[in-house]
Design an enzyme around this catalytic site. Structure first.
Site, PDB file in Angstrom:
ATOM      1  N   ASN A   1     -21.412  41.983  35.701  1.00 29.40           N
ATOM      2  CA  ASN A   1     -20.553  41.483  36.783  1.00 29.40           C
ATOM      3  C   ASN A   1     -19.327  40.784  36.226  1.00 29.40           C
ATOM      4  O   ASN A   1     -19.341  40.247  35.121  1.00 29.40           O
ATOM      5  CB  ASN A   1     -21.341  40.539  37.689  1.00 29.40           C
ATOM      6  CG  ASN A   1     -22.477  41.258  38.380  1.00 29.40           C
ATOM      7  OD1 ASN A   1     -22.475  42.480  38.429  1.00 29.40           O
ATOM      8  ND2 ASN A   1     -23.433  40.508  38.888  1.00 29.40           N
TER       9      ASN A   1
ATOM     10  N   ASP B   1     -17.641  38.519  38.226  1.00 30.51           N
ATOM     11  CA  ASP B   1     -17.340  37.547  39.279  1.00 30.51           C
ATOM     12  C   ASP B   1     -17.476  36.091  38.861  1.00 30.51           C
ATOM     13  O   ASP B   1     -17.242  35.188  39.673  1.00 30.51           O
ATOM     14  CB  ASP B   1     -18.220  37.832  40.512  1.00 30.51           C
ATOM     15  CG  ASP B   1     -19.718  37.875  40.168  1.00 30.51           C
ATOM     16  OD1 ASP B   1     -20.137  37.216  39.197  1.00 30.51           O
ATOM     17  OD2 ASP B   1     -20.460  38.579  40.886  1.00 30.51           O
TER      18      ASP B   1
ATOM     19  N   THR C   1     -29.446  45.903  39.040  1.00 32.10           N
ATOM     20  CA  THR C   1     -28.588  46.951  38.472  1.00 32.10           C
ATOM     21  C   THR C   1     -29.252  48.302  38.698  1.00 32.10           C
ATOM     22  O   THR C   1     -30.465  48.428  38.560  1.00 32.10           O
ATOM     23  CB  THR C   1     -28.269  46.727  36.984  1.00 32.10           C
ATOM     24  OG1 THR C   1     -27.552  47.872  36.494  1.00 32.10           O
ATOM     25  CG2 THR C   1     -29.498  46.500  36.121  1.00 32.10           C
ATOM     26  N   SER C   2     -28.422  49.280  39.057  1.00 33.56           N
ATOM     27  CA  SER C   2     -28.964  50.629  39.260  1.00 33.56           C
ATOM     28  C   SER C   2     -29.228  51.294  37.910  1.00 33.56           C
ATOM     29  O   SER C   2     -29.823  52.362  37.856  1.00 33.56           O
ATOM     30  CB  SER C   2     -27.979  51.462  40.076  1.00 33.56           C
ATOM     31  OG  SER C   2     -26.721  51.467  39.442  1.00 33.56           O
TER      32      SER C   2
ATOM     33  N   ALA D   1     -33.052  39.445  44.985  1.00 34.16           N
ATOM     34  CA  ALA D   1     -33.096  38.546  43.822  1.00 34.16           C
ATOM     35  C   ALA D   1     -32.958  37.079  44.229  1.00 34.16           C
ATOM     36  O   ALA D   1     -33.507  36.202  43.565  1.00 34.16           O
ATOM     37  CB  ALA D   1     -31.996  38.934  42.834  1.00 34.16           C
TER      38      ALA D   1
ATOM     39  N   ASN E   1     -35.473  44.325  41.850  1.00 34.60           N
ATOM     40  CA  ASN E   1     -34.513  45.134  42.589  1.00 34.60           C
ATOM     41  C   ASN E   1     -35.060  45.372  43.990  1.00 34.60           C
ATOM     42  O   ASN E   1     -36.260  45.210  44.232  1.00 34.60           O
ATOM     43  CB  ASN E   1     -34.291  46.473  41.859  1.00 34.60           C
ATOM     44  CG  ASN E   1     -32.958  47.123  42.210  1.00 34.60           C
ATOM     45  OD1 ASN E   1     -32.641  47.340  43.375  1.00 34.60           O
ATOM     46  ND2 ASN E   1     -32.169  47.433  41.188  1.00 34.60           N
TER      47      ASN E   1
ATOM     48  N   HIS F   1     -18.592  43.452  30.954  1.00 37.01           N
ATOM     49  CA  HIS F   1     -17.460  44.164  31.559  1.00 37.01           C
ATOM     50  C   HIS F   1     -16.276  43.241  31.822  1.00 37.01           C
ATOM     51  O   HIS F   1     -15.431  43.538  32.668  1.00 37.01           O
ATOM     52  CB  HIS F   1     -17.900  44.849  32.872  1.00 37.01           C
ATOM     53  CG  HIS F   1     -18.820  46.016  32.647  1.00 37.01           C
ATOM     54  ND1 HIS F   1     -19.647  46.531  33.614  1.00 37.01           N
ATOM     55  CD2 HIS F   1     -19.047  46.779  31.531  1.00 37.01           C
ATOM     56  CE1 HIS F   1     -20.335  47.555  33.118  1.00 37.01           C
ATOM     57  NE2 HIS F   1     -20.000  47.716  31.859  1.00 37.01           N
TER      58      HIS F   1
HETATM   59  P1  NAD Z   1     -24.793  49.088  41.307  1.00 34.45           P
HETATM   60  O1  NAD Z   1     -23.937  48.859  42.497  1.00 34.45           O
HETATM   61  O2  NAD Z   1     -24.809  50.428  40.682  1.00 34.45           O
HETATM   62  O3  NAD Z   1     -26.320  48.802  41.705  1.00 34.45           O
HETATM   63  C1  NAD Z   1     -26.709  47.606  42.323  1.00 34.45           C
HETATM   64  C2  NAD Z   1     -28.213  47.537  42.265  1.00 34.45           C
HETATM   65  O4  NAD Z   1     -28.607  46.287  42.803  1.00 34.45           O
HETATM   66  C3  NAD Z   1     -28.913  48.625  43.098  1.00 34.45           C
HETATM   67  O5  NAD Z   1     -29.965  49.159  42.324  1.00 34.45           O
HETATM   68  C4  NAD Z   1     -29.444  47.860  44.313  1.00 34.45           C
HETATM   69  O6  NAD Z   1     -30.655  48.404  44.786  1.00 34.45           O
HETATM   70  C5  NAD Z   1     -29.645  46.477  43.748  1.00 34.45           C
HETATM   71  N1  NAD Z   1     -29.523  45.376  44.687  1.00 34.45           N
HETATM   72  C6  NAD Z   1     -28.637  45.221  45.709  1.00 34.45           C
HETATM   73  N2  NAD Z   1     -28.792  44.033  46.309  1.00 34.45           N
HETATM   74  C7  NAD Z   1     -29.821  43.420  45.659  1.00 34.45           C
HETATM   75  C8  NAD Z   1     -30.439  42.160  45.790  1.00 34.45           C
HETATM   76  N3  NAD Z   1     -30.070  41.281  46.747  1.00 34.45           N
HETATM   77  N4  NAD Z   1     -31.440  41.833  44.945  1.00 34.45           N
HETATM   78  C9  NAD Z   1     -31.855  42.711  43.974  1.00 34.45           C
HETATM   79  N5  NAD Z   1     -31.290  43.924  43.802  1.00 34.45           N
HETATM   80  C10 NAD Z   1     -30.286  44.254  44.627  1.00 34.45           C
HETATM   81  O7  NAD Z   1     -24.456  47.940  40.288  1.00 34.45           O
HETATM   82  P2  NAD Z   1     -24.447  47.947  38.697  1.00 34.45           P
HETATM   83  O8  NAD Z   1     -25.678  48.606  38.191  1.00 34.45           O
HETATM   84  O9  NAD Z   1     -24.151  46.560  38.307  1.00 34.45           O
HETATM   85  O10 NAD Z   1     -23.249  48.890  38.292  1.00 34.45           O
HETATM   86  C11 NAD Z   1     -22.019  48.821  38.959  1.00 34.45           C
HETATM   87  C12 NAD Z   1     -20.810  48.450  38.133  1.00 34.45           C
HETATM   88  O11 NAD Z   1     -19.894  47.862  39.050  1.00 34.45           O
HETATM   89  C13 NAD Z   1     -21.025  47.415  37.083  1.00 34.45           C
HETATM   90  O12 NAD Z   1     -20.414  47.896  35.946  1.00 34.45           O
HETATM   91  C14 NAD Z   1     -20.286  46.153  37.558  1.00 34.45           C
HETATM   92  O13 NAD Z   1     -19.401  45.732  36.526  1.00 34.45           O
HETATM   93  C15 NAD Z   1     -19.404  46.607  38.680  1.00 34.45           C
HETATM   94  N6  NAD Z   1     -19.451  45.745  39.896  1.00 34.45           N
HETATM   95  C16 NAD Z   1     -19.461  44.381  39.758  1.00 34.45           C
HETATM   96  C17 NAD Z   1     -19.517  43.557  40.884  1.00 34.45           C
HETATM   97  C18 NAD Z   1     -19.523  42.054  40.704  1.00 34.45           C
HETATM   98  O14 NAD Z   1     -18.943  41.545  39.731  1.00 34.45           O
HETATM   99  N7  NAD Z   1     -20.168  41.302  41.576  1.00 34.45           N
HETATM  100  C19 NAD Z   1     -19.583  44.136  42.165  1.00 34.45           C
HETATM  101  C20 NAD Z   1     -19.550  45.540  42.265  1.00 34.45           C
HETATM  102  C21 NAD Z   1     -19.494  46.342  41.120  1.00 34.45           C
END
Ligand code: NAD
Length: 251
Positions: A102, A104, A193-194, A237, A218, A119
């Site tokens: 993340n 953020d 994370t997915s 989470a 997750n 990242h």
């Molecule tokens: P992703 O969007 O691919 O997957 C998110 C995962 O989190 C999913 O498997 C989902 O089922 C799970 N999830 C959603 N809400 C949840 C919760 N409340 N509790 C537990 N699990 C939950 O995210 P990723 O795998 O991090 O990959 C996406 C890319 O996008 C990363 O590289 C990241 O840098 C970037 N990204 C970052 C942010 C941020 O900084 N907050 C937001 C969006 C995307």
């Protein structure tokens, strides 16, 4: 109490070197949508079109339109109980590092000290031309009010957030530190994370090769589940991590 939380607590308490890997899912309960959620930012802006380094270099103003909308979403975001539970686990000596995908800054705001920013971090801006770095808050008016892309004070180029766009390489320091941590780890807590974006998704696999226990939190199964995951904790989470923390504190 979920039996998997009890088992995960036992593993983490007896681990010699436990780390966490987090993704966008840990911040959804802070109001920041992940890539997979329905609705929100990523249905308006296709990451393949807006979140690539090629897109930024060829048309930074277009990419900044997405970044302005993102700023609106993230500016009021605060750490949630999931972020705070991980910070507390570090304070207790249970976790050595949080490796986060993340951008953020919410782990840091929650109090986590050893955060490996895989990242990058959107709270910093950089000039691709001269390398000058800035704090995002220096441009608060331009980012939230006027919506003018911030420019470098030295060479007037449009600044880029210090985050890794698709097509960019992982910061070498973050890559080296996380690989070292994954090699040392005997337990990895994988949260929200997915596990499809590489090389981050490879971190639990490096640890698994050394027989580390993989605990996944997750709301749904991922590519890791049933393949590398030993304990799967189903749920948000923001609820499951505080439960895990309480279980560790009480035993
Ligand atoms: P992703 O969007 O691919 O997957 C998110 C995962 O989190 C999913 O498997 C989902 O089922 C799970 N999830 C959603 N809400 C949840 C919760 N409340 N509790 C537990 N699990 C939950 O995210 P990723 O795998 O991090 O990959 C996406 C890319 O996008 C990363 O590289 C990241 O840098 C970037 N990204 C970052 C942010 C941020 O900084 N907050 C937001 C969006 C995307």
């Amino acid at each position: 109490m979920d039996i998997n939380i009890v088992k995960a607590a036992e593993i983490l308490q007896s681990a010699r070197y436990a780390i966490a890997l987090t993704g966008a899912g840990i911040s959804t309960e802070s109001g920041i949508p992940d890539f997979r959620s329905r609705g929100g930012l990523w249905e308006k802006y296709d990451p393949a079109e807006y979140a690539t380094i090629q897109a930024f270099c060829s048309d930074p103003e277009k990419v900044w339109r997405m970044l302005f909308d993102m700023s609106e979403i993230t500016r009021n975001a605060r750490p949630n109980p999931g972020h705070r539970a991980l910070a507390e686990l570090e304070k207790l000596g249970v976790l050595k590092h949080v490796i986060t995908q993340n951008i953020d800054n919410l782990h840091q705001e929650a109090g986590s000290k050893s955060v490996i920013e895989y990242h990058g971090n959107a709270s910093r801006l950089e000039c691709l031309s001269c390398g000058e770095q800035y704090q995002r808050e220096q441009f608060a008016a331009a980012l939230l009010g006027e919506r003018t892309p911030p420019r470098c004070g030295k060479c007037n180029e449009i600044l880029k957030p210090s985050v890794i766009f698709f097509g960019e390489t992982i910061p070498p320091d973050a890559l080296a530190r996380s690989q070292e941590a994954a090699q040392k780890a005997d337990a990895v807590l994988v949260v929200g994370t997915s596990a499809v974006v590489y090389p981050a998704a490879g971190i639990p696999l490096i640890a698994k090769q050394n027989n580390a226990a993989i605990i996944e939190c997750n709301t749904e199964h991922t590519g890791l589940t049933g393949y590398a995951t030993d304990i799967f904790i189903l749920g948000m989470a923001g609820t499951t991590l505080p439960e895990l923390l309480r279980q560790i504190q009480s035993s």
